[in-house]
Write a protein that holds these residues in place. Structure first.
Motif, PDB file in Angstrom:
ATOM      1  N   GLU A 125     -46.680  45.227 -32.882  1.00 49.75           N
ATOM      2  CA  GLU A 125     -47.201  43.908 -32.543  1.00 49.75           C
ATOM      3  C   GLU A 125     -48.643  43.728 -33.007  1.00 49.75           C
ATOM      4  O   GLU A 125     -49.127  42.591 -33.095  1.00 49.75           O
ATOM      5  CB  GLU A 125     -47.132  43.688 -31.032  1.00 49.75           C
ATOM      6  CG  GLU A 125     -45.720  43.683 -30.482  1.00 49.75           C
ATOM      7  CD  GLU A 125     -45.690  43.518 -28.975  1.00 49.75           C
ATOM      8  OE1 GLU A 125     -46.763  43.447 -28.346  1.00 49.75           O
ATOM      9  OE2 GLU A 125     -44.579  43.459 -28.422  1.00 49.75           O
ATOM     10  N   VAL A 134     -52.031  42.146 -26.742  1.00 49.82           N
ATOM     11  CA  VAL A 134     -51.008  43.194 -26.856  1.00 49.82           C
ATOM     12  C   VAL A 134     -51.222  44.203 -25.727  1.00 49.82           C
ATOM     13  O   VAL A 134     -52.351  44.656 -25.497  1.00 49.82           O
ATOM     14  CB  VAL A 134     -51.093  43.884 -28.227  1.00 49.82           C
ATOM     15  CG1 VAL A 134     -50.160  45.083 -28.299  1.00 49.82           C
ATOM     16  CG2 VAL A 134     -50.765  42.885 -29.332  1.00 49.82           C
ATOM     17  N   ARG A 164     -46.744  49.861 -29.463  1.00 48.29           N
ATOM     18  CA  ARG A 164     -46.490  48.812 -30.459  1.00 48.29           C
ATOM     19  C   ARG A 164     -47.729  48.503 -31.299  1.00 48.29           C
ATOM     20  O   ARG A 164     -47.805  47.454 -31.931  1.00 48.29           O
ATOM     21  CB  ARG A 164     -45.972  47.553 -29.765  1.00 48.29           C
ATOM     22  CG  ARG A 164     -44.589  47.752 -29.148  1.00 48.29           C
ATOM     23  CD  ARG A 164     -44.014  46.452 -28.627  1.00 48.29           C
ATOM     24  NE  ARG A 164     -42.671  46.637 -28.111  1.00 48.29           N
ATOM     25  CZ  ARG A 164     -41.562  46.589 -28.846  1.00 48.29           C
ATOM     26  NH1 ARG A 164     -41.644  46.361 -30.141  1.00 48.29           N
ATOM     27  NH2 ARG A 164     -40.372  46.768 -28.300  1.00 48.29           N
TER      28      ARG A 164
END
Length: 229
Positions: free
Chosen positions: A3, A164, A169
């Motif tokens: 991400e 995030v 990720r």
């Protein structure tokens, strides 16, 4: 799928012709102490005041606060002149890679051991910026964190800025050993050493990376960076 891609600046996304290495060496050697190449490699990528203090100490000097500040002023002046004579450029393929990552919904943040007064003029010279209309989602400088690399703070700050929350990720990439150490310390799921700086593939062996790539331009080809199907 990742991400957030948290990427170093000089030597990783930006080609500044090795000016940071030369500026750091010059700033320390002007204090009268020698700089060993191995020590210089170790401290590249860190907060530059911390680097100057450490290299003066390693060279046998005493890094008083005044000496460190004088050294940092010399570092900035050398870098300013180097950038004036040889303007930094985006590393080939990087701008396209950043655009592709963002097209896939991956946030892109730059993290740097530079302070605000060095980092932002450098980005401005390239036409790079964060926020609405920019090509980046966030920028994190050494002024924003209590410790520079290999501490994880800049990567975690990039996560805060981009929303995030899962470190697994996050992809972290840089051209120095402390870059990959910071990525590992931050808990990033993908930690990449890139070969666009001064290090070789062998230099990253034994350090906490998951990949060694020729360039950040290769990141979109990683399975972790591909859109879910």
């Amino acid at each position: 799928m990742i991400e957030l891609a948290a990427l170093d600046m000089a030597g990783t996304t930006i080609d500044e012709a090795g000016a940071v290495y030369r500026a750091l060496r010059t700033a320390v050697e002007r204090t009268g102490v020698p700089v060993a190449e191995a020590d210089l490699q170790t401290w590249m990528g860190t907060d530059k005041r911390e680097a100057i203090a450490a290299l003066v100490r390693l060279g046998g000097g005493t890094p008083t606060p005044d000496l460190v500040e004088d050294g940092y002023a010399a570092f900035r002046e050398f870098l300013r002149e180097a950038y004036r004579t040889t303007p930094p450029q985006a590393i080939p393929g990087v701008e396209e890679a950043l655009a592709e990552l963002r097209r896939r919904g991956i946030k892109v943040a730059l993290t740097t051991g530079f302070s605000d007064d060095v980092a932002y003029p450098l980005l401005e010279s390239l036409g790079w910026s964060a926020g609405e209309g920019g090509n980046l989602d966030a920028v994190v400088t050494s002024d924003e964190v209590p410790r520079g690399r290999p501490a994880p703070h800049m990567i975690h700050r990039a996560m805060e800025k981009t929303g995030v929350i899962d470190t697994r990720r996050v992809l972290a990439a840089g051209d120095t050993v402390v870059d990959v150490e910071a990525g590992a310390n931050a808990g990033a799921g993908v930690v990449i050493g890139v070969l666009t700086g001064e290090l070789t593939r062998a230099d990253f062996e034994g350090h906490p990376q998951t990949h060694v790539l020729d360039s950040v331009a290769d990141i979109p080809s990683l399975p972790q960076a591909r859109p879910a199907v």
